[in-house]
Design an enzyme around this catalytic site. Structure first.
Site, PDB file in Angstrom:
ATOM      1  N   HIS A 122      47.108  35.275  43.913  1.00 23.65           N
ATOM      2  CA  HIS A 122      46.236  35.324  42.780  1.00 23.65           C
ATOM      3  C   HIS A 122      46.489  35.786  41.642  1.00 23.65           C
ATOM      4  O   HIS A 122      46.225  35.259  40.635  1.00 23.65           O
ATOM      5  CB  HIS A 122      44.970  35.878  43.416  1.00 23.65           C
ATOM      6  CG  HIS A 122      43.814  35.935  42.590  1.00 23.65           C
ATOM      7  ND1 HIS A 122      43.047  35.079  41.953  1.00 23.65           N
ATOM      8  CD2 HIS A 122      43.045  36.849  41.976  1.00 23.65           C
ATOM      9  CE1 HIS A 122      42.089  35.236  41.316  1.00 23.65           C
ATOM     10  NE2 HIS A 122      42.199  36.618  41.222  1.00 23.65           N
ATOM     11  N   HIS A 127      46.698  34.748  37.397  1.00 24.56           N
ATOM     12  CA  HIS A 127      46.122  35.473  36.159  1.00 24.56           C
ATOM     13  C   HIS A 127      47.123  35.465  35.077  1.00 24.56           C
ATOM     14  O   HIS A 127      46.927  35.582  33.731  1.00 24.56           O
ATOM     15  CB  HIS A 127      45.784  36.796  36.573  1.00 24.56           C
ATOM     16  CG  HIS A 127      44.458  37.006  36.912  1.00 24.56           C
ATOM     17  ND1 HIS A 127      43.403  37.013  35.993  1.00 24.56           N
ATOM     18  CD2 HIS A 127      43.961  37.168  38.135  1.00 24.56           C
ATOM     19  CE1 HIS A 127      42.178  37.327  36.736  1.00 24.56           C
ATOM     20  NE2 HIS A 127      42.624  37.273  37.863  1.00 24.56           N
ATOM     21  N   GLU A 167      38.008  34.806  35.561  1.00 28.70           N
ATOM     22  CA  GLU A 167      38.301  34.282  36.921  1.00 28.70           C
ATOM     23  C   GLU A 167      37.768  32.829  37.238  1.00 28.70           C
ATOM     24  O   GLU A 167      38.579  31.996  37.789  1.00 28.70           O
ATOM     25  CB  GLU A 167      37.434  35.091  37.803  1.00 28.70           C
ATOM     26  CG  GLU A 167      38.050  36.567  37.969  1.00 28.70           C
ATOM     27  CD  GLU A 167      39.149  36.604  38.882  1.00 28.70           C
ATOM     28  OE1 GLU A 167      39.802  35.490  39.373  1.00 28.70           O
ATOM     29  OE2 GLU A 167      39.606  37.885  38.971  1.00 28.70           O
ATOM     30  N   SER A 186      43.962  29.628  41.625  1.00 34.94           N
ATOM     31  CA  SER A 186      44.861  30.157  42.840  1.00 34.94           C
ATOM     32  C   SER A 186      44.106  29.560  43.992  1.00 34.94           C
ATOM     33  O   SER A 186      44.318  30.013  45.216  1.00 34.94           O
ATOM     34  CB  SER A 186      45.187  31.630  42.770  1.00 34.94           C
ATOM     35  OG  SER A 186      43.832  32.082  42.875  1.00 34.94           O
TER      36      SER A 186
END
Length: 263
Positions: A122, A127, A167, A186
């Protein structure tokens, strides 16, 4: 963020490198191969451009120093491994210093499709591509700087801005809705869900976002749509502490999800 985890932090050597075993590398390889087609189809250009720029390995867990070298030349950011769980104070402080905290472990095979706490797949796959983009990098730092100045009681308000943009943000691109957030990039199942037409879509509005509660263990019932990356530049220049105070005075919206069942 879960309050406990079955995962232990992996420790880097003096040069910042972590020794991952063959099974951990295989999990990364299989996650990458599974997620890449959906990412290519559904993610917005800033994410895809960043993924190409970083040239992360597909067959093994990337190393933070290698990703940091590439990020550093693009936006001045770096990635630092951290334990599975860190507090909001440390999280915001690292963002303010252009350091992205990356959980050092990778999920076990039994958690292949979903893991509640963030793992290195993730963190790196989700990111770091966005941190190659100046708008996202500046916005991430602005949230971190606000977090270092606000009271602890404001952390829960400020993190909603991060949650619904970095996010789980969406973006309008050439008239088409695309996913932008790292949590979507993700996630095997939430990426298509976010674009399915079933969730509620709202325009990107800082005060509205600060007032919108969320749960980390479900697909989001509400997403906010960025029409232009200039919206992020503008948000980075706002007085976010004043925004939090204003949002507090208005109060939280009613949740769009059912209450979490008691354990």
């Amino acid at each position: 963020m879960p309050k406990s985890t079955e995962y232990d932090a992996k420790h880097a050597d003096m040069d910042g490198f972590i020794a991952y075993d063959a099974e951990e590398d295989a999990v990364w390889r299989d996650l990458y191969a599974q997620q890449l087609p959906a990412v290519r189809r559904h993610m917005a250009t800033p994410y895809l451009r960043g993924l190409d720029l970083l040239q992360m390995p597909t067959d093994r867990v990337p190393q933070c120093p290698d990703i940091s070298d590439r990020l550093g030349t693009l936006t001045g950011w770096r990635v630092e491994p951290v334990p599975a769980l860190i507090g909001f104070g440390r999280f915001f402080g690292m963002l303010a210093d252009k350091a992205f905290p990356a959980a050092s472990f990778i999920r076990k095979r039994k958690h292949f499709d979903y893991i509640e706490e963030p793992d290195i797949f993730h963190e790196i796959f989700g990111h770091t591509p966005l941190l190659t983009d100046p708008a996202f990098a500046a916005f991430s730092q602005a949230i971190g700087q606000a977090g270092t100045r606000c009271d602890k009681g404001d952390y829960a308000w400020l993190i909603r801005l991060y949650w619904f943009s970095i996010e789980f943000g969406l973006m309008r691109q050439d008239g088409e809705l695309k996913a932008l957030g790292s949590g979507l990039a993700s996630s095997v199942t939430e990426l298509p869900w976010s674009l399915s037409g079933q969730p509620e879509l709202r325009p990107f509005d800082v005060i509205d976002i600060l007032r919108t509660p969320y749960r980390i263990d479900i697909h989001q019932p509400v997403y906010f749509v960025i029409e232009d990356l200039d919206d992020l530049f503008a948000a980075a220049r706002r007085d976010l502490l004043a925004d939090i105070a204003h949002a507090r005075s208005l109060g939280l919206h009613e949740p769009k999800y059912p209450p979490k069942a008691a354990a």
